[in-house]
Motif scaffolding. Structure first.
Motif, short mmCIF file in Angstrom:
data_model
loop_
_atom_site.label_atom_id
_atom_site.label_comp_id
_atom_site.label_asym_id
_atom_site.label_seq_id
_atom_site.Cartn_x
_atom_site.Cartn_y
_atom_site.Cartn_z
N ILE A 54 0.83 -1.11 0.01
CA ILE A 54 -0.06 0.07 -0.07
C ILE A 54 0.89 1.22 -0.15
O ILE A 54 1.63 1.55 0.90
CB ILE A 54 -0.97 0.02 1.21
CG1 ILE A 54 -1.78 -1.27 1.60
CG2 ILE A 54 -2.08 1.31 1.24
CD1 ILE A 54 -2.40 -1.72 0.34
N TYR A 55 0.90 1.98 -0.95
CA TYR A 55 1.71 3.04 -1.31
C TYR A 55 1.01 4.39 -0.99
O TYR A 55 -0.14 4.73 -1.20
CB TYR A 55 2.19 3.22 -2.95
CG TYR A 55 3.05 2.18 -3.06
CD1 TYR A 55 4.54 2.39 -2.80
CD2 TYR A 55 2.85 1.10 -3.38
CE1 TYR A 55 5.59 1.57 -3.33
CE2 TYR A 55 3.83 -0.07 -4.12
CZ TYR A 55 5.25 0.44 -3.77
OH TYR A 55 6.13 -0.52 -4.39
N THR A 56 1.66 5.47 -0.23
CA THR A 56 1.65 6.71 -0.33
C THR A 56 2.76 7.36 -1.27
O THR A 56 3.70 7.45 -0.66
CB THR A 56 1.40 7.44 1.00
OG1 THR A 56 0.33 6.74 1.70
CG2 THR A 56 1.24 9.02 1.04
N VAL A 57 2.28 8.31 -2.29
CA VAL A 57 3.27 8.76 -2.95
C VAL A 57 3.28 10.25 -3.30
O VAL A 57 2.15 10.87 -3.34
CB VAL A 57 3.56 7.96 -4.41
CG1 VAL A 57 3.90 6.74 -4.33
CG2 VAL A 57 2.27 8.21 -5.27
N ASP A 58 4.25 10.99 -3.48
CA ASP A 58 4.24 12.28 -3.79
C ASP A 58 4.67 12.55 -5.14
O ASP A 58 5.74 12.02 -5.48
CB ASP A 58 5.16 13.13 -2.74
CG ASP A 58 4.49 13.37 -1.39
OD1 ASP A 58 3.39 13.39 -1.33
OD2 ASP A 58 5.35 13.15 -0.50
N ILE A 59 3.94 13.15 -6.02
CA ILE A 59 4.60 13.47 -7.56
C ILE A 59 4.38 14.88 -7.98
O ILE A 59 3.64 15.45 -7.43
CB ILE A 59 3.37 12.64 -8.39
CG1 ILE A 59 2.12 13.16 -8.34
CG2 ILE A 59 3.51 11.13 -8.01
CD1 ILE A 59 1.21 12.45 -9.32
N SER A 60 5.25 15.07 -9.01
CA SER A 60 5.12 16.41 -9.47
C SER A 60 4.69 16.17 -10.87
O SER A 60 5.03 15.28 -11.72
CB SER A 60 6.48 16.99 -9.58
OG SER A 60 6.82 18.39 -10.32
N VAL A 61 3.94 17.05 -11.43
CA VAL A 61 3.35 16.81 -12.69
C VAL A 61 2.95 18.25 -13.45
O VAL A 61 3.04 19.33 -12.60
CB VAL A 61 1.78 16.14 -12.54
CG1 VAL A 61 2.00 14.89 -12.02
CG2 VAL A 61 0.72 17.00 -11.72
N LYS A 62 3.05 18.17 -14.75
CA LYS A 62 2.73 19.44 -15.57
C LYS A 62 1.24 19.82 -15.14
O LYS A 62 0.33 19.06 -14.99
CB LYS A 62 2.73 19.04 -16.98
CG LYS A 62 4.23 18.90 -17.47
CD LYS A 62 4.24 18.47 -18.86
CE LYS A 62 5.87 18.26 -19.23
NZ LYS A 62 5.66 17.94 -20.76
N ASP A 63 0.82 21.07 -15.16
CA ASP A 63 -0.64 21.27 -14.93
C ASP A 63 -1.01 20.95 -13.58
O ASP A 63 -2.22 20.53 -13.43
CB ASP A 63 -1.45 21.17 -16.15
CG ASP A 63 -1.20 21.61 -17.17
OD1 ASP A 63 -0.43 22.91 -17.34
OD2 ASP A 63 -1.12 21.32 -18.40
N GLU A 64 -0.26 20.88 -12.36
CA GLU A 64 -0.85 20.61 -11.10
C GLU A 64 -2.13 21.11 -10.63
O GLU A 64 -2.91 20.36 -10.26
CB GLU A 64 0.35 20.80 -10.19
CG GLU A 64 0.00 20.09 -8.71
CD GLU A 64 1.23 20.69 -7.96
OE1 GLU A 64 1.09 21.16 -6.93
OE2 GLU A 64 2.34 20.29 -8.05
#
Length: 540
Positions: A54-64
């Motif tokens: 079971i994951y908790t992830v932090d992501i950086s994306v375009k058009d956040e």
């Protein structure tokens, strides 16, 4: 960044599957994903479901902003909170002020987890601390520790308790705690460990650990950073007295060395610096008795614990060796609980004083030894050892001396099979479980090794624990005595400013002062005390 929670994947998934799951979850293309960081990973090992991470992830994306707007009603997609640690405001001004003639460098006594992080934070703020450690550098200390384990030879100043890294070096290297960390001190501790060479996974696994031998290199590299930032580590310098004038610390007395002047001193002593506690008490520093626990180490086959805890998933390489945490309230009002559980580990000799026996547990990073071990201990209070703030030390010493005698007066530990212990008869030979404690275990009857209320409570608790872990009360499981250093028997009480209640400039900290329990919480307390010291200095 965006945080995604409750992302479930098969436990044996390929590395690229995580990114694919993120893209699918947010309906994005690979070109839209800039960066991914795992914040937390746990596993679901319920017996009736498929094994999964079971994951908790932090992501950086375009058009956040657009993505967050699209998932505004989804509680599992939210902006990532800031979990980074920041030095206290204005602390970096110190770098110009330390050059003044009247500046006295802060002193840290002890170089265990609390002392390491107190010194590191002070160094990062420019204070150039001086650390006084009574023991030796960690690799020399390791050789001395093996001297007891392999040759029955104790060095009272270099052992499991004393030396670079503190008692935590010879443990499981556990980095989980129940402390509330609203300012992300714990993340700072983890970050510094990783920077010093600890495995990256300790940042996100549910129950991170480093392991004893990996900790050796980590501690060395942290020492090197403190020195590179202007700090100084002085080994084999034992503090034997304190110069206190008008309720203000003025300096410390060091055995075989000149007195050291200081008006800011951090006491990161650890729970076994008994002679230093006595020197503080003699100097008039306020302290008080506190509860702690005593008991035994219990060893089972690790395979038994794995099967009881993980069922069909036992032995899976991704789950690793299983652990446990148990609590029972006995009829006589005593609490019995498991302490410092070490999966796939060993029971170790942990005394720091001649002619006494103390046990502890440790594991390597692999946790692949045959036995599981844990302390099974009983809570006691100052009412059980009346006589003032040092009475708990006298109580511990009495039990440890008796254990030494019961083990044959050779640093072997007294032991007993669980089956014999439950019915009250001495053990004469081992069964299927061979104890791991070195120098060795001398079979006897443990009934006389602890007060009767503790023996009665443990005898009642073990069958009760059987209901939670099948096989826990197996006849061949081994009890090894005794465990007395679960925590400090006293508290060097401090006020809201982290200073001693009655001595200005003296900062009790960590396990020895009664404000931590384990590597992570001790490191966190070291950071807090370093911050308090900096704020006091900057206010003057």
């Amino acid at each position: 960044m965006i945080r995604i929670t409750e992302l479930r994947l098969p436990i044996d998934h390929a590395p690229e599957v995580l990114e694919e799951a993120i893209l699918k979850r947010l309906n994005l293309h690979a070109k839209d994903l800039i960066k991914t960081e795992i914040f937390k990973r746990s596993y679901d090992a319920r017996k009736n479901v498929a094994l999964a991470f079971i994951y908790t992830v932090d992501i950086s994306v375009k058009d956040e902003d657009q993505v967050l707007k699209k998932f505004s009603n989804d509680i599992h997609v939210r902006p990532s909170p800031d979990t980074s640690y920041h030095l206290v405001a204005g602390a970096l001004q110190v770098q110009t002020q330390v050059q003044t003639a009247n500046f006295q460098r802060p002193v840290v006594i002890g170089f265990g987890p609390c002392g390491i992080f107190a010194a590191l934070i002070l160094a990062q703020m420019g204070f150039k601390p001086i650390v006084l450690e009574r023991g030796k550098p960690v690799r020399e200390r390791t050789q001395d520790t093996w001297g007891l384990w392999r040759k029955n030879v104790l060095n009272p100043e270099s052992n499991v308790q004393f030396g670079e890294g503190g008692a935590g070096t010879f443990s499981d290297g556990k980095l989980y705690s129940q402390i509330k960390d609203t300012k992300f001190y714990g993340r700072k501790v983890i970050h510094e460990f990783i920077k010093a060479g600890a495995p990256e996974e300790i940042r996100y696994v549910a129950k991170p650990h480093i392991g004893t031998f990996r900790l050796v290199g980590v501690v060395e590299r942290m020492r090197q950073e403190i020195i590179a930032l202007g700090g100084e580590i002085r080994f084999t310098q034992k503090v034997i007295g304190f110069d206190i004038q008008n309720d203000q610390i003025k300096g410390v007395k060091i055995e075989g060395h000149e007195d050291l002047r200081a008006n800011h001193v951090i006491l990161a002593l650890g729970h076994s610096a008994r002679d230093t506690f006595e020197a503080l008490h003699e100097a008039g520093v306020y302290m008080e008795s506190k509860p702690f626990s005593v008991g035994f180490r219990i060893e089972h086959p690790q395979s038994l614990i794995d099967k009881a805890r993980l069922g069909p998933h036992a032995g899976n390489e991704y789950t690793g060796a299983a652990d446990y945490k148990l609590v029972y309230h006995a009829k006589n009002g005593r609490s019995v609980y498991s302490f410092c559980m070490c999966p796939g580990g060993t029971v170790v000799a942990a005394t720091s004083e001649p002619h006494r026996v103390v046990t502890n547990g440790m594991s390597q990073y692999s946790r692949n030894e045959r036995n599981a071990n844990a302390g099974i201990v009983v809570g006691i209070t100052p009412e059980d050892y009346p006589g003032g703030p040092l009475a708990g030390i006298a109580f511990q010493r009495e039990l440890e001396s008796k254990a030494y005698e019961m083990g044959g007066s050779t640093y072997e530990a007294p032991g007993q099979l669980v089956g014999d212990f439950l019915v009250g008869k001495p053990s004469t030979e081992f069964g299927t479980v061979i104890p791991s404690y070195k120098p060795g275990v001398h079979l006897t009857d443990l009934a006389d090794s602890l007060p009767s209320y503790a023996i009665d409570a443990i005898r009642e608790a073990i069958p009760a624990f059987e209901k939670q872990i099948k096989g826990f009360s197996m006849k061949d499981a081994v009890l090894t005595g005794i465990e007395t250093r679960t925590s400090s028997p006293l508290r060097i009480t401090r006020g809201p400013n982290f200073q001693s209640l009655n001595i200005q400039g003296l900062y009790p900290a960590g396990e020895g002062a009664g404000y931590a329990g384990g590597i992570l919480s001790a490191g966190v307390d070291g950071i807090k005390v370093a911050e308090a010291l900096a704020l006091d200095y900057l206010s003057k």
